[in-house]
Design a protein around this motif. Structure first.
Motif, mmCIF file in Angstrom:
data_model
loop_
_atom_site.group_PDB
_atom_site.id
_atom_site.type_symbol
_atom_site.label_atom_id
_atom_site.label_comp_id
_atom_site.label_asym_id
_atom_site.label_seq_id
_atom_site.Cartn_x
_atom_site.Cartn_y
_atom_site.Cartn_z
ATOM 1 N N SER A 281 7.082 12.600 -9.066
ATOM 2 C CA SER A 281 7.149 13.759 -7.765
ATOM 3 C C SER A 281 7.463 13.093 -6.506
ATOM 4 C CB SER A 281 5.881 14.550 -7.784
ATOM 5 O OG SER A 281 5.646 15.193 -9.126
ATOM 6 N N ALA A 282 7.010 11.751 -6.376
ATOM 7 C CA ALA A 282 7.510 11.100 -5.060
ATOM 8 C C ALA A 282 7.518 9.602 -5.351
ATOM 9 C CB ALA A 282 6.304 11.498 -4.157
ATOM 10 N N LEU A 283 8.032 8.845 -4.507
ATOM 11 C CA LEU A 283 8.344 7.484 -4.472
ATOM 12 C C LEU A 283 7.903 6.811 -3.389
ATOM 13 C CD1 LEU A 283 11.822 7.613 -6.169
ATOM 14 C CD2 LEU A 283 9.715 6.347 -7.245
ATOM 15 N N ILE A 284 7.195 5.646 -3.518
ATOM 16 C CA ILE A 284 6.916 4.971 -2.253
ATOM 17 C C ILE A 284 7.470 3.482 -2.583
ATOM 18 C CG2 ILE A 284 4.871 3.666 -1.097
ATOM 19 C CD1 ILE A 284 3.246 6.038 -2.294
ATOM 20 N N ALA B 170 10.616 10.535 -0.379
ATOM 21 C CA ALA B 170 10.364 8.951 -0.891
ATOM 22 C C ALA B 170 10.140 8.400 0.485
ATOM 23 C CB ALA B 170 11.632 8.483 -1.453
ATOM 24 N N MET B 171 9.064 7.316 0.573
ATOM 25 C CA MET B 171 8.956 6.742 1.787
ATOM 26 C C MET B 171 9.313 5.082 1.556
ATOM 27 S SD MET B 171 5.296 7.798 3.374
ATOM 28 C CE MET B 171 5.620 6.717 5.013
ATOM 29 N N GLN B 172 9.790 4.783 2.926
ATOM 30 C CA GLN B 172 9.946 3.132 2.804
ATOM 31 C C GLN B 172 8.673 2.494 3.434
ATOM 32 O OE1 GLN B 172 14.064 2.020 3.953
ATOM 33 N NE2 GLN B 172 13.917 3.812 4.977
ATOM 34 N N VAL B 173 8.076 1.617 2.918
ATOM 35 C CA VAL B 173 6.897 0.917 3.529
ATOM 36 C C VAL B 173 7.102 -0.696 3.423
ATOM 37 C CG1 VAL B 173 5.402 2.620 2.711
ATOM 38 C CG2 VAL B 173 5.712 0.796 1.142
ATOM 39 N N LEU B 174 6.253 -1.218 4.604
ATOM 40 C CA LEU B 174 6.388 -2.755 4.932
ATOM 41 C C LEU B 174 7.644 -3.315 5.356
ATOM 42 C CD1 LEU B 174 3.909 -3.674 1.972
ATOM 43 C CD2 LEU B 174 3.319 -3.023 4.265
ATOM 44 N N GLU C 86 14.821 9.908 8.879
ATOM 45 C CA GLU C 86 14.541 11.275 8.879
ATOM 46 C C GLU C 86 14.442 11.551 7.388
ATOM 47 O OE1 GLU C 86 18.765 10.889 8.291
ATOM 48 O OE2 GLU C 86 17.442 9.974 9.635
ATOM 49 N N ARG C 87 15.070 10.945 6.667
ATOM 50 C CA ARG C 87 15.244 11.442 5.155
ATOM 51 C C ARG C 87 14.180 10.360 4.159
ATOM 52 N NH1 ARG C 87 14.011 12.066 0.699
ATOM 53 N NH2 ARG C 87 15.004 12.907 -1.093
ATOM 54 N N PHE C 88 13.946 9.272 4.706
ATOM 55 C CA PHE C 88 13.029 8.237 4.043
ATOM 56 C C PHE C 88 12.397 7.602 4.992
ATOM 57 C CE2 PHE C 88 17.641 8.274 1.665
ATOM 58 C CZ PHE C 88 16.954 8.875 0.647
ATOM 59 N N PRO C 89 11.390 8.155 5.444
ATOM 60 C CA PRO C 89 10.427 7.714 6.490
ATOM 61 C C PRO C 89 9.925 6.305 6.261
ATOM 62 C CG PRO C 89 9.663 9.828 5.949
ATOM 63 C CD PRO C 89 10.770 9.688 4.741
ATOM 64 N N PHE D 226 -4.013 0.376 5.126
ATOM 65 C CA PHE D 226 -2.560 0.956 5.254
ATOM 66 C C PHE D 226 -2.340 1.597 3.910
ATOM 67 C CE2 PHE D 226 1.989 0.223 4.514
ATOM 68 C CZ PHE D 226 2.368 0.788 5.745
ATOM 69 N N GLY D 227 -2.684 1.095 2.786
ATOM 70 C CA GLY D 227 -2.419 1.439 1.274
ATOM 71 C C GLY D 227 -3.130 2.876 1.243
ATOM 72 N N VAL D 228 -4.430 3.258 1.690
ATOM 73 C CA VAL D 228 -4.996 4.268 1.572
ATOM 74 C C VAL D 228 -4.230 5.338 2.551
ATOM 75 C CG1 VAL D 228 -7.350 5.731 2.282
ATOM 76 C CG2 VAL D 228 -7.208 3.334 1.136
ATOM 77 N N ARG D 229 -3.921 4.753 3.728
ATOM 78 C CA ARG D 229 -3.231 5.957 4.668
ATOM 79 C C ARG D 229 -1.782 6.212 4.069
ATOM 80 N NH1 ARG D 229 -2.631 4.929 11.111
ATOM 81 N NH2 ARG D 229 -1.389 6.729 11.715
ATOM 82 N N ILE D 230 -1.088 5.596 3.459
ATOM 83 C CA ILE D 230 0.203 5.827 2.783
ATOM 84 C C ILE D 230 -0.086 6.752 1.549
ATOM 85 C CG2 ILE D 230 2.065 4.866 1.533
ATOM 86 C CD1 ILE D 230 2.167 4.469 4.679
ATOM 87 N N ALA D 231 -1.180 6.662 0.735
ATOM 88 C CA ALA D 231 -1.631 7.611 -0.163
ATOM 89 C C ALA D 231 -1.854 9.038 0.235
ATOM 90 C CB ALA D 231 -2.656 7.113 -0.950
ATOM 91 N N ALA D 232 -2.593 8.918 1.364
ATOM 92 C CA ALA D 232 -2.861 10.384 1.998
ATOM 93 C C ALA D 232 -1.685 10.783 2.739
ATOM 94 C CB ALA D 232 -3.963 9.964 3.045
ATOM 95 N N THR D 233 -0.530 10.079 3.327
ATOM 96 C CA THR D 233 0.557 10.622 3.805
ATOM 97 C C THR D 233 1.244 11.288 2.864
ATOM 98 O OG1 THR D 233 0.359 9.085 5.777
ATOM 99 C CG2 THR D 233 2.417 10.031 5.304
ATOM 100 N N VAL D 234 1.729 10.649 1.740
ATOM 101 C CA VAL D 234 2.425 11.138 0.562
ATOM 102 C C VAL D 234 1.892 12.357 0.044
ATOM 103 C CG1 VAL D 234 3.654 10.755 -1.784
ATOM 104 C CG2 VAL D 234 3.705 8.947 0.301
#
Length: 337
Positions: A120-123, A145-149, A157-160, A298-306
């Motif tokens: 349902s979502a991609l990180i 979908a989020m880009q991280v790191l 705007e599409r892939f934060p 940071f991992g916890v924050r990204i989980a909450a964001t998604v």
């Protein structure tokens, strides 16, 4: 409205409660026809699109999130993946994790498989290279979908995109070495054409320019093996250097091994600062000064964001930078670890 409208926006526009809008979306017979019409009209005015897959996730006991990592052998990425997976699990979501080993082709393969299995979502901590195919696939699927790191696709705007403030880290490291009396400081490791290397170097370059000093860079893979070889090269070719900022802790730990092998002491005549603050940094001898990125938080924050994106329609900002800190240890001159 410069963001995707949410169920809360629809409720406000229609003058009803959030629960009423939810009932309308579920086609509940308990909502009066007039109210239903008002809510539908508000949705049309705002351009609200019902995300049915996200709604199904909210009503089930668990959803599935895809996590794609460029290098799980690196403890920095492993700690991030572990922290994020546990945070998602605590909220009832399962995580499917794939390591791309810096291969764009493998990245396309694993993302395709995840989409086929209904994530349902991609990180994504993306591999460098031709990343268009993977992101085009994601866009066609309509999956958040989020880009991280590290950032590969510029369409934030599409892939934060979210990452620690790498530039600030390089600045802190350079200021520290300058304050310790270093005047010939190298930047070691990281591939020169990669955005994440350029960001980590930016603060270093800025501080050396401000101090009127010449920079020196020795680029290469972000591994212990490269760091060890870099120490040998620097001792042979640049013996007047008195400090180094390393692309990451793996390079720094390798450099310390190379210096020890050559019979040189790190922490006095030559000072080293790493980046990422992996667990081994504090346990090495000498203990390694490093830029801490708070990667577990940071991992916890990204989980909450998604999950906020999926469950409440709260789209992340195009770019987020989180704070970093300098952790001074013996490799840069601290007398007590």
């Amino acid at each position: 409205m410069d963001r995707r409208p949410t169920i809360i926006d629809v409720a406000r526009e229609a003058g009803v409660s959030k629960s009423t809008v939810s009932l309308v979306l579920q086609n509940s017979p308990s909502v009066r026809a007039e109210t239903r019409a008002e809510v539908r009209a508000a949705m049309a005015r705002l351009g609200y699109v019902y995300n049915r897959s996200a709604a199904m996730m909210r009503s089930s006991s668990a959803g599935l999130i895809g996590l794609v990592i460029n290098d799980l052998r690196n403890p920095f990425f492993t700690e991030f993946a572990t922290s994020l997976q546990m945070a998602l699990s605590a909220r009832g979501f399962a995580t499917v994790i794939a390591n791309t080993d810096e291969s764009p082709d493998l990245q396309v393969q694993v993302i395709s498989a995840m989409l086929e299995h209904g994530v349902s979502a991609l990180i994504i901590s993306p591999a460098y290279g031709d990343g268009d195919t993977a992101f085009e696939m994601i866009e066609r699927a309509g999956v958040p979908a989020m880009q991280v790191l590290r950032k590969v696709n510029p369409r934030t705007e599409r892939f934060p995109f979210a990452a620690p403030d790498y530039m600030a880290g390089g600045l802190l490291a350079a200021r520290h070495l300058l304050a310790e009396g270093c005047r010939r400081i190298a930047f070691v490791g990281g591939m020169s054409d990669r955005g994440v290397t350029q960001e980590r170097m930016a603060g270093y370059l800025s501080e050396l320019d401000r101090a009127g000093l010449e920079p020196f860079a020795l680029h290469g893979r972000a591994t212990r093996a490269f760091g060890r070889e870099a120490a040998r090269q620097l001792l042979a070719r640049q013996p007047r250097l008195d400090g180094a900022i390393c692309f990451n802790d793996m390079v720094a730990l390798g450099m310390m091994s190379g210096f020890a092998e050559a019979g040189h002491t790190v922490g006095s005549a030559f000072r080293i600062v790493g980046f990422d603050n992996i667990e081994e940094a504090a346990q090495a001898y000498p203990s390694l000064t490093s830029i801490g990125c708070g990667i577990a938080d940071f991992g916890v924050r990204i989980a909450a964001t998604v999950l906020g994106w999926l469950q409440d329609g709260t789209v992340p900002p195009p770019e987020l930078r989180t704070p970093v800190e300098l952790l001074v240890r013996r490799s840069s001159g601290l007398t007590q670890a």
